[in-house]
Write an enzyme that holds these catalytic residues in place. Structure first.
Site, PDB file in Angstrom:
ATOM      1  N   CYS A 290       0.827  -1.209   0.000  1.00  0.00           N
ATOM      2  CA  CYS A 290       0.000   0.000   0.000  1.00  0.00           C
ATOM      3  C   CYS A 290       0.863   1.263   0.000  1.00  0.00           C
ATOM      4  O   CYS A 290       1.348   1.691   1.043  1.00  0.00           O
ATOM      5  CB  CYS A 290      -0.925  -0.017   1.214  1.00  0.00           C
ATOM      6  SG  CYS A 290      -1.944   1.449   1.342  1.00  0.00           S
TER       7      CYS A 290
ATOM      8  N   CYS B  28      -0.557   4.126   2.053  1.00  0.00           N
ATOM      9  CA  CYS B  28      -0.348   4.012   3.500  1.00  0.00           C
ATOM     10  C   CYS B  28       1.119   4.246   3.876  1.00  0.00           C
ATOM     11  O   CYS B  28       1.402   4.881   4.881  1.00  0.00           O
ATOM     12  CB  CYS B  28      -0.724   2.615   4.010  1.00  0.00           C
ATOM     13  SG  CYS B  28      -2.138   1.866   3.234  1.00  0.00           S
ATOM     14  N   ASP B  29       2.047   3.697   3.109  1.00  0.00           N
ATOM     15  CA  ASP B  29       3.446   3.639   3.556  1.00  0.00           C
ATOM     16  C   ASP B  29       4.417   4.506   2.746  1.00  0.00           C
ATOM     17  O   ASP B  29       5.584   4.644   3.139  1.00  0.00           O
ATOM     18  CB  ASP B  29       3.945   2.179   3.501  1.00  0.00           C
ATOM     19  CG  ASP B  29       3.102   1.278   4.379  1.00  0.00           C
ATOM     20  OD1 ASP B  29       2.623   1.767   5.417  1.00  0.00           O
ATOM     21  OD2 ASP B  29       2.901   0.098   4.031  1.00  0.00           O
TER      22      ASP B  29
END
Ligand code: NDP
Length: 313
Positions: free
Chosen positions: A136, A139-140
């Site tokens: 992701c 997200c990261d």
């Protein structure tokens, strides 16, 4: 006497929430259990440009927040539990076991458990999840600001992840195992116009090197022995999804890839009163809009099924 629900919806992606909106408006007694990722895979998608009704595009998490609000507005009760087992019974009542050990009885079930991201299944991959390996970018990606990173895969998701990362990171390598991409033409066009994205066709990851965090990747050309060392701090996997059907194995008909089998032009499974919608049953279209569509179908089929039970009683 134990309460028997009209319908339990398992899953909180576009299919689950759409089913909930229709079930709630039909005034059926129901609950939606979100599963481990409330909002499903779309909350990991940065920008969704092809969901009708949003000419400027919409962030995945916002779209899912709106789905949820709309279901709640009509009375859907949403619980953040996981369903860990189901006893499909033939006397028209099914029993669901939750992760808090509670048992819930229901006349119908809509399974909308979606799919989870695939991994390459090579050495060191699992050990470095959260230490340079991710599924992701939204997200990261932030943790790899101004660094070089790699995205694996040539589908829409991979290109979307790369576009997101191109605004944060220094250089993005997209590693594609074939000589062409599977992604839509419009996404491919966008990629070719971004200077800090480099495409590597016909390469596959052979080794993931790093002890406590990712240090570099070794790729190999598919049709020769050419190897390439790629110095990246992160590798984002975008190589497709597998259906979330572990708890249904040997209980409901699945195809050889684990997708729930449904009757033609229907969301009916082989078990009366049990319906499946979204990515858990769809390996062809896999779009938010088609998931929402099958969620709607499942709700309508639940209503019809419950009416047929009423006639029997
Ligand atoms: P896809 O299945 O479409 O693409 C997967 C990609 O990963 C392919 O390029 C595939 O290669 C590659 N791949 C698979 N296994 C491996 C492996 N072991 N090693 C290396 N490469 C591998 O999945 P996506 O998640 O990209 O998309 C799923 C669906 O969601 C699609 O229908 C897509 O259109 C949609 N989507 C739409 C978006 C949007 O509209 N903005 C955003 C994201 C997704 P190969 O081609 O060789 O099989």
């Amino acid at each position: 006497m134990k309460k028997i629900f009209d319908c339990i919806i398992i899953g909180s992606g576009p299919a689950g929430y759409t089913a909930a909106i229709y079930i709630a408006r039909a005034d059926l007694n129901h609950i939606l259990y979100t599963g481990p990722i409330p909002g499903g895979q779309l909350i990991k998608t940065n920008e969704i440009e092809n969901y009708p009704g949003f000419p400027k595009g919409v962030k995945g998490y916002l779209l899912m927040e709106n789905f949820k609000k709309q279901a709640e507005k009509f009375g859907t009760k949403i619980y953040f539990n996981n369903v860990i087992d189901i006893n499909f019974k033939l006397n028209n009542i099914h029993e669901i076991l939750l992760d808090n050990n509670k048992k819930i009885q229901t006349k119908t079930i809509i399974i909308a458990t979606g799919a989870y991201p695939k991994y390459l299944n090579i050495d060191n991959e699992k050990a470095l999840i959260g230490h340079g390996i991710s599924t992701c970018a939204t997200c990261d990606g932030f943790f790899f600001k101004k660094k070089d990173v790699a995205v694996i895969g040539g589908g829409d998701k991979a290109l979307e992840e790369a576009i997101f990362l191109s605004k944060l990171c220094n250089r993005i390598y997209i590693i594609i195992r074939k000589s062409k991409m599977r992604a839509s033409k419009i996404m491919q066009k966008k990629i070719y116009n971004i200077n800090n994205i480099k495409l590597l066709f016909n390469f596959e990851i052979k080794k993931i090197i790093g002890k406590k965090k990712l240090e570099y990747l070794i790729c190999k050309k598919n049709y020769s022995n050419e190897e390439k060392k790629i110095n990246v701090k992160a590798m984002f996997l975008a190589i497709g999804n597998s259906p979330n059907t572990n708890i249904f194995k040997n209980k409901i008909s699945l195809d050889k890839n684990g997708y729930i089998l449904t009757k033609k032009n229907s969301t009916k499974t082989n078990i009366p009163g049990v319906f499946a919608a979204g990515d858990v049953k769809d390996k062809i279209y896999r779009q938010a809009i088609t998931s929402a569509g099958t969620g709607c179908m499942a709700a309508i089929e639940v209503e019809k099924y419950l009416s047929s039970l009423d006639l029997e009683e």
